[in-house]
Write an enzyme that holds these catalytic residues in place. Sequence first.
Site, mmCIF file in Angstrom:
data_model
loop_
_atom_site.group_PDB
_atom_site.id
_atom_site.type_symbol
_atom_site.label_atom_id
_atom_site.label_comp_id
_atom_site.label_asym_id
_atom_site.label_seq_id
_atom_site.Cartn_x
_atom_site.Cartn_y
_atom_site.Cartn_z
ATOM 1 N N CYS A 1 0.830 -1.206 0.000
ATOM 2 C CA CYS A 1 0.000 0.000 0.000
ATOM 3 C C CYS A 1 0.869 1.264 0.000
ATOM 4 C CB CYS A 1 -0.984 -0.044 1.171
ATOM 5 S SG CYS A 1 -2.366 1.096 0.992
ATOM 6 N N HIS B 1 -3.855 -5.398 -0.020
ATOM 7 C CA HIS B 1 -3.545 -5.931 1.309
ATOM 8 C C HIS B 1 -3.590 -7.457 1.343
ATOM 9 C CE1 HIS B 1 -3.471 -2.081 3.440
ATOM 10 N NE2 HIS B 1 -4.380 -1.713 2.548
ATOM 11 N N GLU C 1 -2.513 -9.259 3.684
ATOM 12 C CA GLU C 1 -2.773 -9.732 5.059
ATOM 13 C C GLU C 1 -4.267 -9.824 5.349
ATOM 14 O OE1 GLU C 1 -3.335 -5.453 5.370
ATOM 15 O OE2 GLU C 1 -1.912 -6.739 4.305
#
Length: 376
Positions: free
Chosen positions: A256, A346, A348
């Site tokens: 990001c 993202h 994660e």
Amino acid sequence: MSEALLVLEDGRTFRGEPYGAVGRCVGEAVFSTGMTGYQETLTDPSYHRQVVVQTAPHIGNTGVNDEDGESSRIWVSGYVVRDPSPRPSSWRSRRSLGDELAAQGVVAIAGVDTRALTRHLRERGAMRAGVFSGPDAALPVPQLLDVVRSAPQMAGSALAEEVSTERPYLVEALGDRRFTVAAIDLGIKSMTPQRMAERGMAVHVLPASSTLDDVLAVSPDGVFFSNGPGDPATADDQVALLHEVLDRRIPFFGICFGNQLLGRALGFGTYKLGYGHRGINQPVMDRTTGKVEVTAHNHGFAVQAPLDGEVSTPFGRARVSHVCLNDDVVEGLECLDVPAFSVQYHPEAAAGPHDAGYLFDRFADLMTDARDGKDA
């Protein structure tokens, strides 16, 4: 029943009911299309100084628990929902969302036509907004509009150091330690070092103001730059640090904000998107494999780089590795002559989806290759 008011900087207003804390807040109005994961959204430091509009109409159904937060607090400036659940229904819930917002002083508004609001933001772009409840909601709209228009713009705002950890901390590897990572906290989410720890990485999370000496002090096998809020054009110190990391050929991975800073380090520009990508249903193509991933996003800025072909940079050849299939925004960068890559989204993604989890394995492979090269 008392009233609350949402005021946009272009003068449009939406009336609703107070939700969470009573008072006033200002920030950049943005919308998130996720139908789940509101707790992760609220606690994501990347939403610092933003008023988040949830496009899903029903919010708060599962309450708030003590496990799913991406940080130790709620970071959004304000919150806008249509139909909050009157009571949570989940065995994991510890309290209601409304109570949590109130306890943390987050001013919110409910009963808003979020579909109309989202369409307005899509047409006009993200803009400053204020939520006003209690006595403030009774003030003349022109007065409230002055409050909104006096708030700082997101473009030009340096916010990463406002959300970063004040002191280093270690997230130890789960099982055998295979690698040591220096992670620069620009607004890191707690699931990021967790995903690394699951792959045998001991993660030293360092403040955004860290220097090369701070990074080298932990003897890292790799360096990571996290997500975070604000305008990447303001992060000159972090870009300078990344130059030094790339000069030393230390394996690098960015997510990001980290992707935007790798873009800057390679000589690309960054720009503000009209209304950004925020949600957990964004299609991205990995050009390395040709696969399409459904991914989680939260970004209002992007890298300006040629979508096709290799580009010469101060650190050798680089190319765009991932692209958004909705609008062709750059979603990943890959260096071909130094060990570095990054993605705009993202992997994660605590609330899901998990299509991009392999990127942490790719980071591990990069560090393995670098180690093998030294041993050769």
